[in-house]
Scaffold this active site. Sequence first.
Site, PDB file in Angstrom:
ATOM      1  N   THR A   1       0.687  -1.192   0.120  1.00 56.11           N
ATOM      2  CA  THR A   1       0.165   0.001  -0.151  1.00 56.11           C
ATOM      3  C   THR A   1       0.836   1.224   0.007  1.00 56.11           C
ATOM      4  O   THR A   1       1.829   1.289   0.970  1.00 56.11           O
ATOM      5  CB  THR A   1      -0.909  -0.094   1.350  1.00 56.11           C
ATOM      6  OG1 THR A   1      -1.543  -1.193   1.326  1.00 56.11           O
ATOM      7  CG2 THR A   1      -1.942   1.169   1.038  1.00 56.11           C
TER       8      THR A   1
ATOM      9  N   LYS B   1      -0.253   4.691   8.548  1.00 54.41           N
ATOM     10  CA  LYS B   1       0.472   5.148   7.408  1.00 54.41           C
ATOM     11  C   LYS B   1      -0.353   5.186   6.185  1.00 54.41           C
ATOM     12  O   LYS B   1      -0.623   6.304   5.443  1.00 54.41           O
ATOM     13  CB  LYS B   1       1.544   3.881   6.872  1.00 54.41           C
ATOM     14  CG  LYS B   1       2.092   3.954   5.667  1.00 54.41           C
ATOM     15  CD  LYS B   1       2.731   2.568   5.276  1.00 54.41           C
ATOM     16  CE  LYS B   1       1.802   1.338   5.184  1.00 54.41           C
ATOM     17  NZ  LYS B   1       1.414   1.007   3.733  1.00 54.41           N
TER      18      LYS B   1
ATOM     19  N   LYS C   1      -7.359   1.667  -3.271  1.00 54.10           N
ATOM     20  CA  LYS C   1      -6.770   1.261  -1.664  1.00 54.10           C
ATOM     21  C   LYS C   1      -6.989   2.429  -0.923  1.00 54.10           C
ATOM     22  O   LYS C   1      -7.376   2.060   0.278  1.00 54.10           O
ATOM     23  CB  LYS C   1      -5.264   0.893  -1.955  1.00 54.10           C
ATOM     24  CG  LYS C   1      -4.768   0.404  -0.877  1.00 54.10           C
ATOM     25  CD  LYS C   1      -5.524  -0.933  -0.104  1.00 54.10           C
ATOM     26  CE  LYS C   1      -4.912  -1.278   1.290  1.00 54.10           C
ATOM     27  NZ  LYS C   1      -5.670  -2.479   1.841  1.00 54.10           N
TER      28      LYS C   1
HETATM   29  P1  NAP Z   1       4.917  -6.371   7.544  1.00 56.37           P
HETATM   30  O1  NAP Z   1       4.576  -7.744   8.222  1.00 56.37           O
HETATM   31  O2  NAP Z   1       5.310  -5.149   8.448  1.00 56.37           O
HETATM   32  O3  NAP Z   1       5.985  -6.733   6.600  1.00 56.37           O
HETATM   33  C1  NAP Z   1       6.678  -5.553   6.049  1.00 56.37           C
HETATM   34  C2  NAP Z   1       7.781  -6.100   4.817  1.00 56.37           C
HETATM   35  O4  NAP Z   1       8.359  -5.054   4.433  1.00 56.37           O
HETATM   36  C3  NAP Z   1       8.708  -7.170   5.588  1.00 56.37           C
HETATM   37  O5  NAP Z   1       9.283  -8.184   4.731  1.00 56.37           O
HETATM   38  C4  NAP Z   1       9.944  -6.209   5.893  1.00 56.37           C
HETATM   39  O6  NAP Z   1      11.178  -6.688   6.052  1.00 56.37           O
HETATM   40  C5  NAP Z   1       9.855  -5.383   4.668  1.00 56.37           C
HETATM   41  N1  NAP Z   1      10.690  -4.086   4.695  1.00 56.37           N
HETATM   42  C6  NAP Z   1      10.355  -2.939   5.609  1.00 56.37           C
HETATM   43  N2  NAP Z   1      11.230  -2.064   5.512  1.00 56.37           N
HETATM   44  C7  NAP Z   1      11.915  -2.412   4.699  1.00 56.37           C
HETATM   45  C8  NAP Z   1      13.254  -1.987   4.054  1.00 56.37           C
HETATM   46  N3  NAP Z   1      13.664  -0.583   4.621  1.00 56.37           N
HETATM   47  N4  NAP Z   1      14.059  -2.740   3.299  1.00 56.37           N
HETATM   48  C9  NAP Z   1      13.527  -3.905   2.829  1.00 56.37           C
HETATM   49  N5  NAP Z   1      12.436  -4.419   3.391  1.00 56.37           N
HETATM   50  C10 NAP Z   1      11.835  -3.905   4.221  1.00 56.37           C
HETATM   51  O7  NAP Z   1       3.764  -5.687   6.609  1.00 56.37           O
HETATM   52  P2  NAP Z   1       2.484  -6.710   6.011  1.00 56.37           P
HETATM   53  O8  NAP Z   1       0.957  -6.569   7.189  1.00 56.37           O
HETATM   54  O9  NAP Z   1       2.822  -7.881   5.329  1.00 56.37           O
HETATM   55  O10 NAP Z   1       1.980  -5.536   4.938  1.00 56.37           O
HETATM   56  C11 NAP Z   1       2.638  -5.430   3.766  1.00 56.37           C
HETATM   57  C12 NAP Z   1       2.019  -4.265   3.012  1.00 56.37           C
HETATM   58  O11 NAP Z   1       0.813  -4.590   2.594  1.00 56.37           O
HETATM   59  C13 NAP Z   1       1.974  -2.798   3.534  1.00 56.37           C
HETATM   60  O12 NAP Z   1       1.972  -1.935   2.702  1.00 56.37           O
HETATM   61  C14 NAP Z   1       0.635  -2.950   4.373  1.00 56.37           C
HETATM   62  O13 NAP Z   1      -0.079  -1.664   4.413  1.00 56.37           O
HETATM   63  C15 NAP Z   1      -0.075  -3.711   3.017  1.00 56.37           C
HETATM   64  N6  NAP Z   1      -1.361  -4.468   3.626  1.00 56.37           N
HETATM   65  C16 NAP Z   1      -1.430  -5.110   4.736  1.00 56.37           C
HETATM   66  C17 NAP Z   1      -2.418  -5.841   5.315  1.00 56.37           C
HETATM   67  C18 NAP Z   1      -2.527  -6.614   6.417  1.00 56.37           C
HETATM   68  O14 NAP Z   1      -3.751  -7.010   6.831  1.00 56.37           O
HETATM   69  N7  NAP Z   1      -1.295  -6.754   7.183  1.00 56.37           N
HETATM   70  C19 NAP Z   1      -3.672  -5.835   4.471  1.00 56.37           C
HETATM   71  C20 NAP Z   1      -3.411  -5.163   3.279  1.00 56.37           C
HETATM   72  C21 NAP Z   1      -2.713  -4.483   2.688  1.00 56.37           C
HETATM   73  P3  NAP Z   1      11.685  -7.423   7.372  1.00 56.37           P
HETATM   74  O15 NAP Z   1      11.073  -8.636   7.648  1.00 56.37           O
HETATM   75  O16 NAP Z   1      13.269  -7.331   7.488  1.00 56.37           O
HETATM   76  O17 NAP Z   1      11.458  -6.194   8.298  1.00 56.37           O
END
Ligand code: NAP
Length: 292
Positions: free
Chosen positions: A97, A240, A172
């Site tokens: 997102t 965010k 989104k």
């Molecule tokens: P998350 O569990 O916090 O995972 C974030 C990912 O980004 C991890 O793989 C993290 O790596 C990586 N990352 C963060 N900073 C980085 C950097 N500087 N360099 C390289 N990798 C980096 O997030 P998530 O819940 O899976 O969500 C991912 C995306 O989907 C977000 O944009 C979120 O808004 C969106 N989303 C989430 C949901 C939900 O329900 N969770 C639903 C819809 C959309 P590390 O493991 O090394 O930290």
Amino acid sequence: MSHKVGFIGMGIMGQPMSRNILKAGYEVMVYNRTREKTLPLKEAGALVAETPAEVASWADVIILMLTGPEAIDAVLEGDRGLLSANPSGKVIVNMSTVSPSYSVQLNERLVQKGITLLDAPVSGSKKPAEEATLIILASGPEQAVRQLEPLLLTMGKKVVYCGEAGKGSSMKMMINLLLGIMMEALAEAINFGLKAGLSVDAMLDVVLSGPLSCGLFNLKTEMMKTDEFPPQFPLKHMLKDLRFVLQTADEKGASVPTGHTVFQLYRQAAGHGLSEMDFAAVKRVISEMSDQ
Ligand code: NAP
């Protein structure tokens, strides 16, 4: 149809999404900054890359599921980043997102390098990601979206074509504005009822038996009852996304009065150390704002 799929980002969403692609029979190579999080996928049969550049050299299609713009820029342009492998002619599908303006700018950067961008964020959280029932808000060249639809449908139940790159992110923002408001509304109503001496069970029974029942409220029932908020959609991500909503509303001249209010509440929750919890933890802030 491509069979070599790179997947970058093994977070809450990326792990189950990449697992579903693998299950559907595609060859998958994964990368994550924190390497340990790639182990479950390795055990399931995925290849594991040391760097984003390795993914870019191997895969035809590269999916990004990362926190947001900073993470995407780091993966694209950091040390041994994706772009260092010169992946001209390939497709990058950004499912993270981000703001619509970032998507438009990212598209311009990638097109100059001969890379096609699909701006394709998802609606749905951890459970729909596990069950492959996400709704994929796809934008970019329509032909490329249609070509990759079978791949996208391994992660979701529906692909909605939204228009040129940037429109998927706009869709989104629209749905997450509604989500942020609805979650706060449920928490506020439940807190009100508690103060008025009602039981949570009875309140949820009334809400879920009538016309206000919906998937979101059903999903958050347990959290409302227990006051425990294990992260499905972390509060930091809602904050965010609402920041992107307010920025986009400002750019486009849209009035989002309740959006501003709920943003402040989620921000307060983050200030109280609730960032890593599910965004339903906004209930704690509303409770603290009430007479004790
Ligand atoms: P998350 O569990 O916090 O995972 C974030 C990912 O980004 C991890 O793989 C993290 O790596 C990586 N990352 C963060 N900073 C980085 C950097 N500087 N360099 C390289 N990798 C980096 O997030 P998530 O819940 O899976 O969500 C991912 C995306 O989907 C977000 O944009 C979120 O808004 C969106 N989303 C989430 C949901 C939900 O329900 N969770 C639903 C819809 C959309 P590390 O493991 O090394 O930290």
